[in-house]
Design a protein around this motif. Structure first.
Motif, short mmCIF file in Angstrom:
data_model
loop_
_atom_site.label_atom_id
_atom_site.label_comp_id
_atom_site.label_asym_id
_atom_site.label_seq_id
_atom_site.Cartn_x
_atom_site.Cartn_y
_atom_site.Cartn_z
N THR A 1 0.85 -1.18 0.00
CA THR A 1 0.00 0.00 0.00
C THR A 1 0.89 1.24 0.00
O THR A 1 1.91 1.29 0.69
CB THR A 1 -0.90 0.01 1.25
N LEU B 1 -8.33 -2.84 3.95
CA LEU B 1 -6.88 -2.96 4.00
C LEU B 1 -6.42 -4.12 4.88
O LEU B 1 -5.44 -4.79 4.56
CB LEU B 1 -6.27 -1.64 4.52
N ARG C 1 -1.85 2.13 8.25
CA ARG C 1 -2.12 1.11 7.23
C ARG C 1 -1.85 1.64 5.82
O ARG C 1 -1.40 0.91 4.93
CB ARG C 1 -3.59 0.65 7.32
N LEU C 2 -2.16 2.92 5.61
CA LEU C 2 -1.95 3.53 4.29
C LEU C 2 -0.48 3.89 4.06
O LEU C 2 0.03 3.81 2.95
CB LEU C 2 -2.79 4.81 4.16
#
Length: 465
Positions: free
Chosen positions: A168, A261, A305-306
């Motif tokens: 990601t 995600l 997470r990103l």
């Protein structure tokens, strides 16, 4: 294969039950219609991926249903079934009218499932061919990212590394710096390049529409939801979703993106069925997300997470050595788009490009060059029209700024560019008067006229009305 919705039109309850069991066991949703008229009504509501119909039915038979389906939903394949006594002539007619397959009763075990999935697979292949033909120019989008600046070279190297992974990515930078172009370069040089790249501007839609756009909705989920609709994540299955302006997403939707995600799972709006989407997520923002976290506007867990691999796009004012390269690139691009043959950019025009602050970044430069090509009738862009620059966009030291930009050019072009710019300003100051301009410049009028000819300057263009 992703689960599909299959409409079955069959007036025999026994055969209907057998077909339903076989298809549902394979994971597909089945919509049952006891005759062709009911089938047409269901089909009109949308959300159907495949039609399987008996040939002989009351009111509307299988061939009539096939004909209507081909007209109203040409992308939905139709499979016909009939008893052996009807098979020969009916099969020929059905295939001629566009049926995907023709099955003869009594049906063998697994025959319906095989025919259904073959037809659905063919649709996916055809759709993929159409998609790839539309995107073929984008597959080399890496070459469209122009720049020799050291920070841009680092970005190129990072893109090459990222392309081979499924990580990601969070791309940050001001509006117009080329964040989507980088996202496309990552996707179209990755193992997912044969699948879809699906961009969505998260800041362009209100929250209630954004949720439906991302995750889809079930029929009746809200007023106006007359049919089931898949969302961007489901549509991009196997490919990449690009979430532009991720910082504008409201907290309630941030939770659902976090789930995608973490687990690659989601539910449509108004639905209870847990769905899966195998997608890579690339996000972009011009916001300071850590500050948004401190204000309670953005989830910290979603940010981490990103932000697996961060990429920051520098503003154009911090890589001005790339301006001549970019200007040339956009000149060629505009020529191709507009079918014109403007060959070059004058030294004066390039000088103005180098001095401008470019608050709109690469996007603004592209628009300015395209506008100049549209307006130019000759082989060279002589003048560049730029908006007035706000005070806070002016360099603190104009002389140093000019020197900094000219040093990016070869000596001959730098001298030439400065001379043309200087003479233009002097002529403008004295309204095109040759004598006064020459006296101010410390040269004789004949020398000034010779230089004006070389720089393609006409005193008439400096006359004040």
């Amino acid at each position: 294969m992703r689960a599909k919705t299959i409409l079955v039109a069959e007036d025999s309850s026994t055969i209907m039950a057998m077909i339903r069991d076989e298809l549902e066991e394979a994971g597909h949703a089945v919509l049952a219609a006891e005759n062709g008229k009911v089938a047409l009504q269901i089909l009109s509501e949308g959300g159907v991926d495949l039609v399987i119909t008996d040939l002989v039915m009351p009111e509307v038979d299988g061939l009539e249903l096939l004909e209507s389906a081909r007209k109203s939903h040409p992308d939905v394949p139709v499979i016909l079934m009939s008893g052996i006594e009807k098979s020969a002539d009916a099969a020929v007619t059905a295939i001629r009218q566009g049926a995907a397959d023709y099955l003869i009763k009594p049906l063998k075990e697994g025959e319906v499932r095989f025919a259904a999935e073959s037809a659905l697979h063919q649709v996916e292949l055809e759709e993929q061919v159409r998609y790839l033909s539309r995107e073929v120019r984008e597959r080399n989008s890496f070459s469209n990212i122009v720049g020799g600046n050291h920070r841009m070279r680092e970005i190129f190297q990072t893109i090459e590394i990222l392309a081979d992974t499924d990580a990601t990515v969070l791309i940050t930078g001001e509006t117009g710096t080329g964040k989507e172009m980088v996202a496309r370069a990552i996707h179209f040089n990755s193992p997912r390049k044969e699948r879809r790249f699906v961009p969505i501007n998260c800041g362009a839609l209100p929250a209630e529409l954004l949720e439906s756009e991302l995750f889809g909705h079930e029929k009746g989920a809200f007023t106006g939801a007359s049919r089931t609709r898949i969302g961007k994540f489901e549509y991009a299955d196997g490919g990449t979703v690009f979430l532009d302006e991720i910082g504008e997403i409201p907290p309630a939707i941030q939770v659902k993106i976090l789930r995608i995600l973490q687990d690659k799972e989601f539910e449509r709006v108004g639905g209870n069925q847990l769905l899966r989407a195998d997608v890579r997520v690339i996000a972009a923002t011009n916001k300071d997300l850590p500050q948004a976290i401190s204000r309670g506007e953005f989830r910290e867990d979603l940010f981490y997470r990103l932000n697996v691999v961060p990429l920051h796009m520098p503003p154009l004012r911090e890589r001005k050595e790339d301006l001549p390269l970019l200007a040339r690139h956009f000149l060629e691009k505009a020529n191709q788009k507009l079918k014109k043959q403007v060959e070059t950019i004058s030294a004066e025009a390039l000088g103005r490009i180098m001095l401008y602050h470019w608050p709109g970044n690469v996007r603004e430069l592209e628009n300015v060059i395209e506008r100049a090509v549209i307006m130019e009738r000759g082989p060279m862009i002589a003048r560049i029209e730029l908006p007035s620059v706000p005070a806070d966009h002016l360099p603190a030291n104009g002389g140093e700024a000019l020197a900094d930009q000219l040093v990016m050019l070869p000596l001959e072009r730098a001298v030439d560019g400065f001379e043309r710019l200087y003479l233009s300003r002097v002529l403008d100051r004295f309204s095109g008067n040759i004598g006064e301009s020459a006296h101010h410049a410390g040269i004789n009028p004949r020398t000034l006229n010779r230089k004006m000819t070389r720089h393609e300057l006409d005193k008439k263009q400096f006359k004040k009305a």
